[in-house]
Design an enzyme around this catalytic site. Structure first.
Site, PDB file in Angstrom:
ATOM      1  N   ASP B 310       0.119  15.274   6.627  1.00  0.00           N
ATOM      2  CA  ASP B 310       1.342  14.836   5.960  1.00  0.00           C
ATOM      3  C   ASP B 310       2.020  16.058   5.372  1.00  0.00           C
ATOM      4  OD1 ASP B 310       1.413  12.155   6.424  1.00  0.00           O
ATOM      5  OD2 ASP B 310      -0.026  11.720   4.831  1.00  0.00           O
ATOM      6  N   ARG B 383      24.088   7.185  -9.039  1.00  0.00           N
ATOM      7  CA  ARG B 383      23.376   8.147  -8.191  1.00  0.00           C
ATOM      8  C   ARG B 383      23.609   9.581  -8.670  1.00  0.00           C
ATOM      9  NH1 ARG B 383      25.501   7.318  -2.971  1.00  0.00           N
ATOM     10  NH2 ARG B 383      24.008   8.811  -2.143  1.00  0.00           N
ATOM     11  N   ASP B 517      -3.230   7.262   2.875  1.00  0.00           N
ATOM     12  CA  ASP B 517      -3.635   6.501   1.703  1.00  0.00           C
ATOM     13  C   ASP B 517      -3.094   5.077   1.704  1.00  0.00           C
ATOM     14  OD1 ASP B 517      -1.054   7.282   1.361  1.00  0.00           O
ATOM     15  OD2 ASP B 517      -1.394   8.421  -0.476  1.00  0.00           O
TER      16      ASP B 517
END
Lengths: 562, 681
Positions: B310, B383, B517
């Site tokens: 990852d 945002r 995970d």
């Protein structure tokens, strides 16, 4: 000596020059790509109901092989046992005893061609031509089929089948053995080998006496005898006989014929697995062992017998050698014939210096993997490759692999099984024959030389070589039986496990090579492979060699003879 | 809680372990245990046979009694040394396991009949919990067993298993929902569904593995065992047939000598150390805080061809960090930096902190300007975030389109160019504005961990391809991939794409390792040949993987591969050494056995050993002592530096192959000198 070395080099160069194209050709034959004899092949397949494209599971392949060999054994046994009742027996020779027929039938079916008898005085023409010669062809093509199946197994990815035994066997015979035999037989006839159905020549000797010399269809049988790593001679003294081996050219041709197919198989293998380097690595390993063996025999035969008085001028150990072949060609032939599991001889190994004879014997004890028998030499070597890869391959930190195939418990189990073949066939059987009392009674010499004679016989039988050391009277029931068993163990004890391994590997995935993969080509691997072969062989046989040839050598050096 | 010895070092020659191992070595003479190891079992049988013969010789007063006793003693020592090696390895495992055990609780669990009613908890013995029980764990409690959080959020101290003292958050849902038995709740409460009965938790599995109690032989170990057994059988044929050939040669070999020859020839060295190597390999893994569900997984780790990593957390730090301030025309860098700094002071996100850090580092800004400012947090609607200063100035930072909307202007050419440049390099542009004036852009970028590039180069050398997995678009992914030096990347990764990638690699015959995970990683973890689940991950992921990393550190994958390789290398090296040793033993023993029959065979005695008896005894002693001498190598593992297979092979062959040929010549000679000096034979 320089001319000797030139001869050796010439032999090596011509051999490789012939073997490389032959190897490429055989790869095409086993892929079904060679088609110039299709007009014969098709009717054979049709008649026998063979579907060449229909692959067999390894067990079916092995079963077909064993059944075919069993049938061949029964047929040959009957021919030999009842040759007196059959046609083609102009000399009116009697049928063979049951034990001898058993031994001989096994011997020819297993490609050993051990001869407990003298050919020209025992075998009718029918036995020689229909019986023995048939097996000379098909026992060789059986071995070649095994090699093809194993190469295929290593090359395929997740397949259940390893090819079709019947197709492989027919093609090996039709496309390889028969054409080569025809060419070689013609060349040998040109060199003066007899090829006739007459039984004998009458000759007047120099003293004016009359002599009857046996002749017959020698050239045709000789060709396949050498090409098929068979070695069973027409005459008792085999290729030392002037009618089996009349000239220097015939000698050269025959030596080429002995090794050309086994050597070619290295290259066939490389092509079939799609990586020529792999084939060349095996060739290199075998080649190195060959050169070491040749060097050792040649060097020890150059020495004159230490028991000679100091004033004898000697050109080397010439006892049991033909003057016309000399030390060099006798040594070369001895190495060639024991490296390949051929077994034909042009000199008497019994009379070699103890160490020279030991090297010839060791070639067989290593499992006939220095080129070895047609096809089976390669597969025998592959078994040792598996052992080597497994022992040392772990040292690169991966589960051992060969050609991308993981070597796991099943393969190791099968390969390990074959490590027992030689100890059983040679050590156990020879020891048994001593315990049973037949060992001593049948040998000519006592002491270390006698032990060597006995060991040589069992090594030759188990290695499916067939060369005889002489000195041992083998045509007794005990030896006929146990040598027969040794040949069976030595043949099928290798063939069946390697076919099982091929079947198992064929089903596996092939991992692509990376810089993390154990390299199975290149000088490090070749050295490692040679070292493994020598160490495994030495560990098994050093004790008994110490009591046989080594003891004899050191004793002779000390002035003691046996 | 102290950092327990889970990550601590256990001395190679820890006194307590050695003492206990000595006792264990004797107890392990139990034939049923010995039979697990064919080579040592055969050695034991031989020792027994010789012992009986020596007793007979003692009664009859035979001349060979003296040497016979010594041979018998050294044969037993050979067996004991092998047992000792295994016992030490197990002892070290046990020491580690005891450290784990010490942290376990014996408290009672609070079971809930109805997960919704936390007020009705029934106390139950923790050992009686079964899978599916629902329990309540409150602040101060020790989690009684492994489970999945059904409800609640709490901070958990996992130092008992990870050695990391900072508490971690565990909550229901999401990828941080699993708790491990033995850890302690620091705050709040959790409702936990039990996923493993006590005795079968990860901790228990780990204890069992390191103790070697329920250790299954791994596939490669089985294969090696078979080969060693076959070699033993070969030597049995050699030794049993030898007296027959000796009688032919007019000499007799005492059975005691044959027994000595046999045991020195069979691969006792590797046979005796094999299980110690296996246990030690497992121990090294546990030391790295990784639990293997089986030894098979560790071996497979050595075979890995492709590593899926990852991006976030493994290759990069996982957070975008401010890298540069890029002002628009008419604005100084200082102005931009100060504005960005002000806008980020109250920003808790890693990005915000990194802006503050960078601004302070470049311009050593002070806190004065921030006095009286009110902070505007990030919301999903606006945002953007920022601060309203005391003088009324409004500073904002945010994504380019949000900021343009905020200031109500179209993008200038210049801004557009800067934003594009940053985006195309894989970075994230953050536009800063003061009121309605655009000041410039902060370049946020994924920072690649230092040293990772070299790590990947090493892996490449070892023949392992690295593939970066990221949810980023392929442009960003390509930029990071190039910077980190991975071989390939999978951009816009979804669980399905991951699974596809693994299957495709496997179809080519490659072995794939990955870590994950989340629950959505479970299929890929199960498909991968080596799947490392993060301990913090979901129960589904942990069930699917075959290794669990207690530290939840995805970089571990690389270490696991190295542990796997070292395990296999150790096995191979000692096997090679063991077999190479035999050559010297022949040169010691064969002349000793045969020299009476053929005096000329003394030429084989190249070591010039004292007497036949001393030669045989010396070879036997060497054979036994070499097991002890190699115990440290077996426990530590053969030294391993990442390198290509050819380089490794060359190096190990030289040390263990050639070394194995030469060492015994020297060793046997030295022992022989000593044996002669002490008049032992």
């Amino acid at each position: 000596m320089a001319t000797d070395l030139i001869q050796f080099a010439l032999y090596g160069a011509v051999l490789v020059a012939l073997a490389m194209p032959l190897g490429a050709y055989m790869a095409r034959v086993f892929a079904g790509e060679a088609g110039f004899l299709r007009f014969i092949e098709r009717p054979i397949f049709a008649l026998a109901g063979i579907k060449p494209e229909q692959g067999q599971h390894w067990s079916a392949y092995a079963l077909a092989l064993v059944a075919f060999n069993a049938a061949g054994f029964v047929l040959l046994f009957l021919i030999l046992k009842f040759q007196d009742l059959l046609p083609g027996n102009p000399l009116g020779l009697p049928g063979l005893s049951g034990q001898l027929a058993f031994n001989t039938a096994i011997s020819f079916v297993t490609n050993t061609n051990w001869q407990s008898y003298g050919g020209e005085t025992t075998m009718s023409y029918l036995s020689q031509m229909a019986g023995l010669t048939t097996q000379n062809f098909v026992s060789a093509s059986t071995g070649m089929a095994v090699a093809a199946a194993v190469a295929r197994g290593l090359a395929s990815r997740q397949l259940k089948t390893i090819g079709n035994f019947w197709a492989d066997m027919v093609r090996a015979t039709l496309y390889v053995l028969i054409p080569l035999s025809v060419v070689l037989a013609l060349l040998l006839v040109w060199q003066g080998l007899p090829q006739t159905l007459d039984t004998s020549l009458a000759a007047t000797t120099l003293e004016g006496g009359q002599q009857t010399i046996a002749i017959g269809p020698v050239a045709s049988q000789l060709a396949i005898k050498q090409l098929g790593t068979n070695g069973g001679g027409f005459f008792n003294v085999n290729s030392a006989h002037p009618f089996e081996n009349p000239t220097a050219i015939a000698n050269f041709l025959e030596m080429l014929a002995i090794l050309v197919i086994p050597v070619a198989f290295c290259f066939t293998f490389g092509r079939m697995v799609g990586d020529k380097k792999q084939g060349r690595a095996l060739f290199a390993a075998m080649g190195i062992m060959f050169v070491i063996g040749l060097g050792a025999i040649y060097a020890s035969e150059l020495q004159s017998n230490p028991l000679y008085p100091a004033n004898v001028v000697s050109t080397g150990n010439m006892e049991g050698k033909e003057i016309r072949f000399g030390v060099a060609n006798s040594a070369l032939w001895a190495e060639v014939t024991t490296a390949a599991s051929n077994g034909s001889v042009n000199s008497m190994h019994d009379s070699f210096s103890p160490l020279g004879g030991m090297v010839a014997m060791l070639n067989m004890q290593l499992g006939e993997v220095v080129f070895g028998g047609a096809g089976v030499g390669l597969t025998g070597m592959l078994l040792l490759v598996i052992v080597t890869v497994f022992l040392a391959g772990l040292m690169v930190g991966r589960t051992p692999e060969y050609l991308g195939k993981k070597i796991e418990a099943r393969e190791v189990k099968l390969a390990a099984l074959t490590l027992l073949v030689m100890p059983i066939g040679v050590l156990a059987f020879a020891a048994l024959s001593i315990v049973a009392g037949t060992g001593q009674s049948a040998v000519l010499n006592q002491g270390p030389h006698g032990l060597t004679e006995l060991l040589y016989a069992y090594s030759s039988a188990t290695g499916n070589n067939g060369s005889a050391f002489a000195g041992l009277t083998v045509n007794v029931d005990w030896h006929n039986t146990f040598l027969g068993l040794a040949m069976l163990v030595g043949r099928f004890g290798y063939i069946i496990p390697i076919l099982a391994i091929a079947g198992s590997l064929a089903q596996k995935k092939t991992a692509p090579a990376s810089s993390g993969t154990f390299p199975t080509h290149g000088p490090v691997f070749v050295t490692l492979l040679c070292a493994t072969i020598i160490i495994v062989g030495a560990l098994t046989f050093l004790p008994v060699l110490a009591l046989g040839p080594i003891a004899e050598q050191v004793s002779i050096a000390a002035g003691q003879s046996f | 809680m102290s950092k327990t010895s889970t990550t601590g070092e256990i001395g190679l020659f820890d006194g307590a372990i050695l003492r206990r191992a000595l006792g264990q070595a004797v107890l392990k003479l139990n034939p049923r245990g010995l039979a697990r190891n064919p080579v040592i079992f055969v050695t034991g049988l031989t020792a027994l046979l010789v012992t009986l013969l020596v007793i007979r010789d003692g009664i009859t007063g035979a001349a060979t009694f003296g040497i016979g006793v010594q041979v018998a003693v050294w044969l037993w020592f050979t067996v004991l040394f092998a047992n000792f090696a295994e016992a030490i390895a197990e002892g070290r495992g046990k020491a580690r396991a005891d450290a784990f055990r010490a942290t376990r609780s014996t408290t009672r669990a609070k079971t809930l009949m109805d997960p919704a009613r936390r007020d009705i908890a029934v106390p139950k013995d923790a050992a009686a919990l079964v899978e599916g029980d629902v329990i309540l764990v409150e602040a101060g409690d020790i989690v009684p067993t492994d489970g999945e959080v059904v409800e609640g959020v709490a901070s958990v101290d996992e130092s008992a298993i990870t050695g990391e003292s900072a508490p971690v958050i565990r909550e229901s849902g999401g990828d941080r929902s699993s708790v491990t038995g033995g850890t302690r709740l620091v705050s709040d409460w959790l409702v936990v569904k039990v996923t493993a009965a006590p005795g079968n938790t990860f901790l228990d599995r780990m204890i069992a593995l390191v103790e070697g109690a329920r250790r299954q032989k791994t596939p490669n170990e089985i294969a090696l065992d078979i080969l060693l057994a076959a070699l033993t059988l070969v030597f049995l044929f050699v030794v049993v047939s030898l007296p027959v050939f000796a009688i032919w040669s007019g000499t007799q070999i005492p059975v005691i000598y044959l027994a000595a020859l046999f045991v020195t020839l069979i691969p006792t060295t590797i046979g005796g150390l094999l299980s110690a190597i296996g246990i030690a390999g497992m121990d090294r893994l546990v030391k790295a805080n990784v639990i293997a569900k089986s030894g098979r997984a560790v071996e497979a780790a050595g075979d890995i061809d492709v590593l899926l990593l990852d991006k976030t957390g493994t290759i990069t730090f996982g957070n975008r960090m401010a890298d540069a301030f890029m002002p628009l025309e008419g604005v100084t860098v200082h102005q931009l930096a100060e504005a960005a700094w002000l806008a980020s002071l109250a920003d808790d996100t890693p990005e915000g902190k990194s802006i503050v850090d960078l601004a302070q580092k470049q311009f050593s800004l002070r806190g004065d300007a921030a006095k009286g400012a009110s902070f505007v947090p990030f919301t999903a609607q606006s945002r953007m975030s920022g601060a309203n200063l005391a003088d009324g100035t409004a500073i904002r930072k945010g994504a380019s389109d949000a900021m343009l909307r905020h200031v109500g202007l179209p993008a200038s050419q210049e801004l557009d160019r800067i934003v594009r440049t940053i985006a195309s390099s894989g970075g994230t542009p953050l536009v800063v504005a003061e009121d309605t004036r655009l000041l410039g852009v902060v370049h946020l970028k994924d920072v690649v961990k230092p040293g990772i590039r070299e790590r990947f180069a090493e892996l490449r050398q070892m023949g392992i391809r690295t593939v970066m997995i990221t949810g980023d678009n392929s442009l960003t992914a390509a930029a990071i991939a190039a910077e980190a030096g991975v071989d390939d990347f999978l951009a816009e990764a979804t669980p399905e794409k991951k699974l596809e990638l693994i299957r495709a690699a496997q179809a080519d015959g490659r072995l794939v390792a990955m870590c994950g995970d989340g629950s959505n990683d479970a299929p890929a973890l199960a498909q991968a040949d080596v799947g490392v689940a993060m301990n913090s991950g979901t129960a589904a992921a942990k069930e699917a993987g075959n290794l669990v990393d207690l530290d939840s550190d995805p970089t571990k994958l690389i270490e696991i591969v190295l542990v796997g390789k070292q395990l296999l290398i150790s096995r191979g090296a000692l096997t090679t050494f063991s077999i190479a040793n035999d050559v010297a033993k022949y040169f010691a023993i064969l002349p000793a056995l045969f020299v009476t029959a053929y005096p000329g065979l003394a030429v084989l005695d190249i070591m010039r050993l004292g007497t036949p008896a001393s030669a045989i005894l010396s070879a036997l002693i060497f054979n036994a002592l070499v097991i002890v001498a190699l115990i440290p190598v077996a426990l530590r593992g053969v030294r391993y530096l990442p390198a290509s297979a050819s380089a490794l092979l060359g190096r190990n062959l030289l040390i263990y192959g050639v070394g194995g040929l030469i060492a015994p010549f020297i060793g046997i000679k030295l022992i022989d000198l000593l044996v002669d000096l002490l008049h032992l034979a």
